[in-house]
Design a protein around this motif. Structure first.
Motif, mmCIF file in Angstrom:
data_model
loop_
_atom_site.group_PDB
_atom_site.id
_atom_site.type_symbol
_atom_site.label_atom_id
_atom_site.label_comp_id
_atom_site.label_asym_id
_atom_site.label_seq_id
_atom_site.Cartn_x
_atom_site.Cartn_y
_atom_site.Cartn_z
ATOM 1 N N TYR A 69 20.425 -34.160 11.931
ATOM 2 C CA TYR A 69 20.607 -33.972 13.368
ATOM 3 C C TYR A 69 21.052 -35.279 13.999
ATOM 4 N N VAL A 70 21.550 -35.171 15.241
ATOM 5 C CA VAL A 70 22.006 -36.329 16.021
ATOM 6 C C VAL A 70 21.057 -36.498 17.197
ATOM 7 N N GLU A 71 20.511 -37.690 17.316
ATOM 8 C CA GLU A 71 19.454 -37.944 18.291
ATOM 9 C C GLU A 71 20.020 -38.558 19.579
ATOM 10 N N GLN A 72 19.708 -37.947 20.707
ATOM 11 C CA GLN A 72 20.006 -38.410 22.060
ATOM 12 C C GLN A 72 21.389 -39.072 22.182
ATOM 13 N N PRO A 73 22.450 -38.277 22.038
ATOM 14 C CA PRO A 73 23.800 -38.854 22.115
ATOM 15 C C PRO A 73 24.216 -39.278 23.515
ATOM 16 N N ALA A 117 19.140 -33.520 18.865
ATOM 17 C CA ALA A 117 17.742 -33.828 19.181
ATOM 18 C C ALA A 117 17.660 -34.555 20.514
ATOM 19 N N ALA A 118 16.644 -34.215 21.294
ATOM 20 C CA ALA A 118 16.342 -34.925 22.536
ATOM 21 C C ALA A 118 15.242 -35.933 22.254
ATOM 22 N N ASP A 119 15.528 -37.200 22.538
ATOM 23 C CA ASP A 119 14.541 -38.257 22.347
ATOM 24 C C ASP A 119 14.128 -38.806 23.707
ATOM 25 N N GLU A 120 14.948 -39.702 24.279
ATOM 26 C CA GLU A 120 14.605 -40.273 25.589
ATOM 27 C C GLU A 120 14.459 -39.203 26.666
ATOM 28 N N ALA A 121 15.147 -38.077 26.507
ATOM 29 C CA ALA A 121 15.028 -36.974 27.471
ATOM 30 C C ALA A 121 13.752 -36.167 27.275
ATOM 31 N N CYS A 175 18.894 -28.644 23.315
ATOM 32 C CA CYS A 175 18.702 -29.323 22.040
ATOM 33 C C CYS A 175 18.082 -28.376 21.022
ATOM 34 N N ASP A 176 18.092 -28.825 19.778
ATOM 35 C CA ASP A 176 17.469 -28.086 18.689
ATOM 36 C C ASP A 176 16.144 -28.702 18.264
ATOM 37 N N CYS A 229 10.254 -30.058 15.935
ATOM 38 C CA CYS A 229 9.774 -31.339 16.455
ATOM 39 C C CYS A 229 9.754 -32.398 15.353
ATOM 40 N N ALA A 230 9.878 -33.637 15.793
ATOM 41 C CA ALA A 230 9.677 -34.804 14.927
ATOM 42 C C ALA A 230 8.981 -35.867 15.757
ATOM 43 N N ILE A 231 8.199 -36.705 15.119
ATOM 44 C CA ILE A 231 7.530 -37.798 15.810
ATOM 45 C C ILE A 231 8.491 -38.973 15.970
#
Length: 353
Positions: free
Chosen positions: A199-203, A224-228, A244-245, A274-276
Motif C-alpha cells: 500500500y501507499v501511505e498518506q500520499p 493508507a491514511a496516516d497523518e489523516a 482509503c483502504d 489497520c496497521a500500527i
C-alpha cells in the motif's frame, strides 16, 4: 538512532520520550508513555491540567477517568490526546497488575501471541536500501516499509533494487508523508505500481480527505491514511469519504490503547484494515502497541516501529524482535519493567529534533 533517518520532511538523528508513572495507595505503580510532537507541552498538560482528574480516584475506572479528561480537553483535543494516552496506558498497567492479567486481556483477549513488525527503510541510495532490505529479510522480516517522495528516479531505482534483492514474496509499502499534490501522487504511484506495492501511505496532505479519495479511485495500489488518521472522529470522516483502504493507527494520537482498539473495530465494520504507526516509541509505548495488535483481529499488517533502529531503551529487558516478530508479554499489566539507571542516564540527554 543508529544512523540518520532521512524522510520527506527532514533527517532524524534522535527521538525523545515522555514516561508517565501513576502511584496508588496500594503500592501498585502504573507505567505509561506519551509519544508526541511537543513533549514539554504534553508534560505540562499532564502535570498542570489532568492530574486533578486522577488524584484520589479509583484507577480501575479507566473509561470514566478517560471520559472526564477527554471532556476537559475537548477544545484542544488533538494535543490533549497525547497526554491522555500516556495516562491511559499507565491506568491499564495498574488495572492489569491489580487483576493479574495482561493488558491485551483488558482490551478483548488475545488474537495472537506474536506480533509482526516491519523492516523500516529510509531515503538512501538504491544500493544501500537493497542491502538493508536484504539484511531485514535475512533476519526473518517479511514486510518492508520505505520512505519516498523526494525524487521519482531515486524512488523507482530504490524499489527496483529492493525488489530484485528480496524477491516477489516480500511485501513492500511506501510512505510519502503528505509530500505530493493529487496529480503528482497519481502520476508517482502509477509509475511505481509495477513493483507490487502492499500500500501507499498518506500520499497527499492530511487535510485533503477528498483528494485522498481521488487518488484512491485513480490508482490500483491500496491507499493508507496516516497523518489523516488521528482519532475516532477522523476515521469516521475517512470512512464516509471512502478515502482509503488502510488506517495507520497511533494509540498516542487516538488517545490511548482502548481508542486505538476501537478504531480497529470501526475499520473492521467498514471493510478496512489497520496497521500500527510509529513515533519512535520507547519500550513502554511499544509494549502498548503490541497489546493493541495482539487483542485485535483487524491489524493484519506488520506494525511500524523504529525500535530496531534505536540504540537505547528504558526497559530492564528490551524487546527482542526475532524473525520480524515480537512476543506479546504475558505478565500482568504491560508486562515490562523500567530500568531506573537507564531512565536516569537517558533523562540527562537533552535532545531536540
Amino acid at each position: 538512532m543508529r544512523e540518520p533517518l532521512v524522510w520527506p520532511g527532514g533527517t532524524r538523528h534522535s527521538a525523545s520520550g515522555l514516561l508517565v508513572q501513576i502511584h496508588t495507595d496500594e503500592g501498585i505503580v502504573g507505567v505509561g508513555e506519551a509519544p508526541g510532537p511537543t513533549l514539554p507541552t504534553i508534560q505540562t498538560i499532564i502535570d498542570q491540567e489532568l492530574t486533578q482528574f486522577l488524584v484520589g480516584q479509583d484507577p480501575l475506572r479507566v473509561e470514566w477517568l478517560v471520559h472526564r479528561m477527554e471532556e476537559f480537553t475537548r477544545n484542544w483535543s488533538r494535543i490533549g490526546a497525547y497526554a491522555i494516552s500516556g495516562i491511559e496506558i499507565a491506568l491499564l498497567d495498574i488495572k492489569g497488575k491489580a487483576l493479574g492479567v495482561p493488558v491485551a486481556e483488558l482490551l478483548g483477549g488475545f488474537s495472537r501471541d506474536r506480533v509482526p513488525v516491519v523492516g523500516y527503510l529510509f531515503i538512501d541510495t538504491p544500493e544501500a536500501n537493497a542491502q538493508k532490505a536484504g539484511a531485514f529479510v535475512d533476519a526473518g522480516y517479511t514486510e518492508l516499509k520505505l520512505k519516498v517522495g523526494r525524487d521519482f528516479e531515486q524512488d523507482h531505482d530504490a524499489i527496483a533494487a529492493i525488489r530484485d534483492r528480496v524477491g516477489p514474496d516480500v511485501k513492500i509499502r511506501i510512505d510519502a508523508n503528505m509530500i505530493w499534490s493529487v496529480p503528482a501522487a497519481i502520476k508517482w504511484i502509477r509509475g511505481l505500481e509495477k513493483f507490487d506495492l502492499q500500500y501507499v501511505e498518506q500520499p497527499v496532505p492530511d487535510f485533503d480527505v477528498q483528494g485522498l479519495a481521488q487518488v484512491r479511485r485513480s490508482v490500483a495500489a491500496p491507499i493508507a491514511a496516516d497523518e489523516a488518521c488521528t482519532d475516532v472522529r477522523s476515521v469516521l470522516e475517512l470512512i464516509k469519504a471512502d478515502a482509503c483502504d488502510v488506517f495507520v493507527v497511533y494509540p498516542s494520537e487516538a488517545g490511548g490503547l482502548r481508542r486505538a482498539h476501537q478504531i480497529g473495530a470501526l475499520a473492521d465494520a467498514a471493510g478496512k484494515w489497520c496497521a500500527i504507526g510509529s513515533w519512535a516509541e520507547l519500550g513502554v509505548a511499544t509494549a502498548g502497541n503490541v497489546h493493541v495488535v495482539a487483542s485485535s483481529s483487524n491489524f493484519p499488517f506488520a506494525s511500524d516501529t523504529h525500535y530496531p533502529l534505536q540504540e537505547l531503551d528504558v526497559l530492564v529487558e528490551p524487546f527482542a524482535m526475532t524473525d520480524g516478530l515480537v512476543e506479546v508479554p504475558r505478565s500482568p499489566g504491560l508486562g515490562v519493567e523500567l530500568d531506573p539507571d537507564a531512565v536516569q542516564r537517558l533523562s540527562n540527554f537533552q535532545v531536540r529534533e
